[in-house]
Design a protein around this motif. Structure first.
Motif, PDB file in Angstrom:
ATOM      1  N   GLY A  41     -14.641 -24.910 -49.002  1.00 25.89           N
ATOM      2  CA  GLY A  41     -14.437 -24.035 -47.844  1.00 25.89           C
ATOM      3  C   GLY A  41     -15.783 -23.560 -47.325  1.00 25.89           C
ATOM      4  O   GLY A  41     -16.826 -23.987 -47.808  1.00 25.89           O
ATOM      5  N   GLN A  42     -15.735 -22.661 -46.359  1.00 25.39           N
ATOM      6  CA  GLN A  42     -16.979 -22.109 -45.829  1.00 25.39           C
ATOM      7  C   GLN A  42     -17.616 -21.195 -46.867  1.00 25.39           C
ATOM      8  O   GLN A  42     -16.924 -20.644 -47.711  1.00 25.39           O
ATOM      9  CB  GLN A  42     -16.686 -21.277 -44.575  1.00 25.39           C
ATOM     10  CG  GLN A  42     -16.199 -22.101 -43.410  1.00 25.39           C
ATOM     11  CD  GLN A  42     -15.388 -21.260 -42.448  1.00 25.39           C
ATOM     12  OE1 GLN A  42     -15.327 -20.048 -42.557  1.00 25.39           O
ATOM     13  NE2 GLN A  42     -14.733 -21.919 -41.517  1.00 25.39           N
ATOM     14  N   TRP A  47     -11.146 -24.582 -51.263  1.00 24.62           N
ATOM     15  CA  TRP A  47     -10.021 -24.682 -50.328  1.00 24.62           C
ATOM     16  C   TRP A  47      -8.782 -25.096 -51.100  1.00 24.62           C
ATOM     17  O   TRP A  47      -8.743 -26.174 -51.683  1.00 24.62           O
ATOM     18  CB  TRP A  47     -10.340 -25.697 -49.226  1.00 24.62           C
ATOM     19  CG  TRP A  47      -9.237 -25.814 -48.212  1.00 24.62           C
ATOM     20  CD1 TRP A  47      -8.365 -26.858 -48.085  1.00 24.62           C
ATOM     21  CD2 TRP A  47      -8.885 -24.863 -47.199  1.00 24.62           C
ATOM     22  NE1 TRP A  47      -7.495 -26.612 -47.060  1.00 24.62           N
ATOM     23  CE2 TRP A  47      -7.784 -25.396 -46.492  1.00 24.62           C
ATOM     24  CE3 TRP A  47      -9.391 -23.609 -46.820  1.00 24.62           C
ATOM     25  CZ2 TRP A  47      -7.193 -24.709 -45.426  1.00 24.62           C
ATOM     26  CZ3 TRP A  47      -8.793 -22.944 -45.766  1.00 24.62           C
ATOM     27  CH2 TRP A  47      -7.716 -23.489 -45.078  1.00 24.62           C
ATOM     28  N   GLU A  48      -7.777 -24.235 -51.102  1.00 23.70           N
ATOM     29  CA  GLU A  48      -6.536 -24.529 -51.827  1.00 23.70           C
ATOM     30  C   GLU A  48      -5.613 -25.396 -50.991  1.00 23.70           C
ATOM     31  O   GLU A  48      -5.351 -25.098 -49.824  1.00 23.70           O
ATOM     32  CB  GLU A  48      -5.796 -23.216 -52.152  1.00 23.70           C
ATOM     33  CG  GLU A  48      -4.448 -23.481 -52.813  1.00 23.70           C
ATOM     34  CD  GLU A  48      -3.533 -22.256 -52.905  1.00 23.70           C
ATOM     35  OE1 GLU A  48      -3.980 -21.126 -52.651  1.00 23.70           O
ATOM     36  OE2 GLU A  48      -2.351 -22.459 -53.236  1.00 23.70           O
ATOM     37  N   SER A  49      -5.094 -26.476 -51.613  1.00 21.54           N
ATOM     38  CA  SER A  49      -4.119 -27.301 -50.915  1.00 21.54           C
ATOM     39  C   SER A  49      -3.294 -28.055 -51.956  1.00 21.54           C
ATOM     40  O   SER A  49      -3.833 -28.862 -52.715  1.00 21.54           O
ATOM     41  CB  SER A  49      -4.839 -28.275 -49.980  1.00 21.54           C
ATOM     42  OG  SER A  49      -3.899 -29.054 -49.292  1.00 21.54           O
ATOM     43  N   HIS A 104      -1.010 -15.455 -35.637  1.00 22.71           N
ATOM     44  CA  HIS A 104      -1.001 -13.987 -35.711  1.00 22.71           C
ATOM     45  C   HIS A 104      -2.100 -13.518 -36.664  1.00 22.71           C
ATOM     46  O   HIS A 104      -3.249 -13.836 -36.433  1.00 22.71           O
ATOM     47  CB  HIS A 104       0.392 -13.469 -36.061  1.00 22.71           C
ATOM     48  CG  HIS A 104       1.371 -13.822 -34.959  1.00 22.71           C
ATOM     49  ND1 HIS A 104       1.391 -13.158 -33.766  1.00 22.71           N
ATOM     50  CD2 HIS A 104       2.295 -14.801 -34.873  1.00 22.71           C
ATOM     51  CE1 HIS A 104       2.307 -13.702 -32.975  1.00 22.71           C
ATOM     52  NE2 HIS A 104       2.870 -14.701 -33.623  1.00 22.71           N
ATOM     53  N   GLU A 105      -1.765 -12.829 -37.753  1.00 18.74           N
ATOM     54  CA  GLU A 105      -2.811 -12.292 -38.635  1.00 18.74           C
ATOM     55  C   GLU A 105      -3.085 -13.194 -39.836  1.00 18.74           C
ATOM     56  O   GLU A 105      -3.729 -12.765 -40.791  1.00 18.74           O
ATOM     57  CB  GLU A 105      -2.402 -10.892 -39.130  1.00 18.74           C
ATOM     58  CG  GLU A 105      -2.256  -9.850 -38.036  1.00 18.74           C
ATOM     59  CD  GLU A 105      -3.574  -9.561 -37.303  1.00 18.74           C
ATOM     60  OE1 GLU A 105      -4.608  -9.455 -37.971  1.00 18.74           O
ATOM     61  OE2 GLU A 105      -3.546  -9.465 -36.058  1.00 18.74           O
ATOM     62  N   LYS A 106      -2.557 -14.421 -39.819  1.00 17.46           N
ATOM     63  CA  LYS A 106      -2.698 -15.286 -40.993  1.00 17.46           C
ATOM     64  C   LYS A 106      -3.437 -16.567 -40.675  1.00 17.46           C
ATOM     65  O   LYS A 106      -3.350 -17.082 -39.565  1.00 17.46           O
ATOM     66  CB  LYS A 106      -1.305 -15.614 -41.550  1.00 17.46           C
ATOM     67  CG  LYS A 106      -0.632 -14.392 -42.131  1.00 17.46           C
ATOM     68  CD  LYS A 106       0.778 -14.695 -42.564  1.00 17.46           C
ATOM     69  CE  LYS A 106       1.346 -13.468 -43.231  1.00 17.46           C
ATOM     70  NZ  LYS A 106       1.830 -13.704 -44.561  1.00 17.46           N
ATOM     71  N   SER A 140      -3.854 -19.245 -54.752  1.00 16.34           N
ATOM     72  CA  SER A 140      -5.257 -18.844 -54.921  1.00 16.34           C
ATOM     73  C   SER A 140      -5.453 -17.440 -54.354  1.00 16.34           C
ATOM     74  O   SER A 140      -4.533 -16.826 -53.824  1.00 16.34           O
ATOM     75  CB  SER A 140      -6.180 -19.820 -54.197  1.00 16.34           C
ATOM     76  OG  SER A 140      -6.129 -19.552 -52.822  1.00 16.34           O
ATOM     77  N   SER A 141      -6.707 -16.996 -54.401  1.00 13.62           N
ATOM     78  CA  SER A 141      -6.973 -15.636 -53.922  1.00 13.62           C
ATOM     79  C   SER A 141      -7.257 -15.611 -52.414  1.00 13.62           C
ATOM     80  O   SER A 141      -7.648 -14.579 -51.881  1.00 13.62           O
ATOM     81  CB  SER A 141      -8.158 -15.063 -54.680  1.00 13.62           C
ATOM     82  OG  SER A 141      -9.240 -15.967 -54.533  1.00 13.62           O
ATOM     83  N   ALA A 142      -7.039 -16.763 -51.755  1.00 19.73           N
ATOM     84  CA  ALA A 142      -7.233 -16.774 -50.293  1.00 19.73           C
ATOM     85  C   ALA A 142      -6.390 -15.638 -49.712  1.00 19.73           C
ATOM     86  O   ALA A 142      -5.214 -15.506 -50.042  1.00 19.73           O
ATOM     87  CB  ALA A 142      -6.800 -18.114 -49.723  1.00 19.73           C
TER      88      ALA A 142
END
Ligand code: BTN
Length: 241
Positions: A41-42, A47-49, A104-106, A140-142
Motif C-alpha cells: 500500500g501507500q 494491502w489486504e485482499s 461515502h466515508e469508506k 486487517s487494521s485498515a
C-alpha cells in the motif's frame, strides 16, 4: 494489450518492476493476480485482499512526454478512470485526495503509482490498483474498507470488471496524450471527497476548518480556512478529520 495472470505473487507492482528490468514490455502490459502474499500500500503499508475475491493488478505505461513535475496527472487520470467505472454501479463514489477511491466515508480502492524517471522525464510508470469487489469481511487494521458487494449486495465478475477498468484508464490516458489534461484536472477536482463546503482538517499545528480551493499541478492540496487563509499541503502533511 498484454495481460499476465498469476495465481499468486508477492506484489503485482514488484512483479512488473522486475519484469521491466528483465525484458522489454509492451505499453499497457497488465499483471493481475488471484492473491498477493505481500501486497503493498501507500507509505509502506500493506494491502489486504482475500484470495480470488478482489481485483489486484498493475499496469505499465510509458508517458515519456510527461515531465517529472507533472507526474501527479497520472494519479488524477487513474483515479478518474476507476471512479467513472464505479459510478456505473453505485452512487456516492469520490476521490479522496490524493488518490484513494471512496464510497461515502469508506475506502473501496487504493492506488500505488511508482514512477521511474529518466532525467527530468518519466520513463515508465507502474500503476498498481487494489479494488475491493466481492470480499465480505475485512480483518486487517485498515480503518474503513468496503467492497462493491457490501454496497450493492451482488457478486461481480472480476474479468469483466478488469476489462472495464482498463478501458476506462486507457481512455483517460488517451486524453492525456491528446493534451486534454485540463479536462482531467477539472473532472478530478469536481470528483473530490469533501469537494464542497467547510470540513475539519488537521496539520502539524492542530485542527482547523477549511474548504478545498484547488489541487496544484504538482499535486498539493490548496485549502482556504474559515478565516480566509490559504494553506497548501503535500500528501501526509494534512489529514481529513
Ligand atoms: C493504498 O495504500 O491505498 C494503495 C494500495 C494499492 C494496492 C495495489 S494491489 C495491486 C498492486 N500491487 C501492490 O502490491 N499494490 C498495488
Amino acid at each position: 494489450m498484454n495481460l499476465i495472470y498469476l495465481d499468486e505473487v508477492h506484489s503485482t507492482n514488484q512483479y512488473l518492476h522486475e519484469l521491466l528490468q528483465r525484458e522489454k514490455c509492451e505499453e499497457g502490459t497488465c499483471v493481475q493476480t488471484r492473491f498477493q502474499k505481500a501486497g503493498r500500500g501507500q507509505q509502506g503499508n500493506s494491502w489486504e485482499s482475500e484470495a480470488g475475491k478482489n481485483l489486484t493488478f498493475s499496469l505499465v505505461l510509458f508517458p515519456d512526454f510527461l515531465s517529472a513535475v507533472d507526474q501527479f496527472i497520472l494519479s488524477q487520470m487513474v483515479s478518474l478512470g476507476i471512479k467513472e467505472v464505479l459510478d456505473n454501479y453505485m452512487e456516492g463514489v469520490s476521490i479522496k485526495w490524493p488518490n484513494d477511491i471512496y464510497w461515502h466515508e469508506k475506502k473501496i480502492a487504493g492506488i500505488l503509482i511508482e514512477n521511474s524517471l529518466m532525467g527530468s522525464h518519466i520513463e515508465h510508470t507502474v500503476i498498481g490498483i487494489g479494488l475491493n469487489v466481492n470480499q465480505e469481511l475485512f480483518v486487517s487494521s485498515a480503518p474503513n474498507p468496503v467492497s462493491m458487494k457490501q454496497i450493492t449486495g451482488r457478486e461481480f465478475n472480476l474479468e469483466a470488471l478488469l476489462n472495464e477498468l482498463l478501458q476506462s484508464i486507457f481512455s483517460q490516458y488517451l486524453k492525456l496524450i491528446q493534451d486534454e489534461d485540463g479536462d482531467i484536472r477539472f473532472r478530478y477536482l469536481n470528483s473530490l471527497y469533501r469537494r464542497d463546503g467547510f470540513h475539519k482538517y488537521a496539520d502539524a499545528n492542530g485542527e482547523f476548518m477549511a474548504r478545498i480551493e484547488k489541487v496544484s499541478q504538482t499535486g498539493r492540496l490548496c485549502l482556504i480556512t474559515d478565516s480566509g487563509e490559504q494553506r497548501e499541503y503535500y500528501f501526509k502533511e494534512v489529514s481529513f478529520v
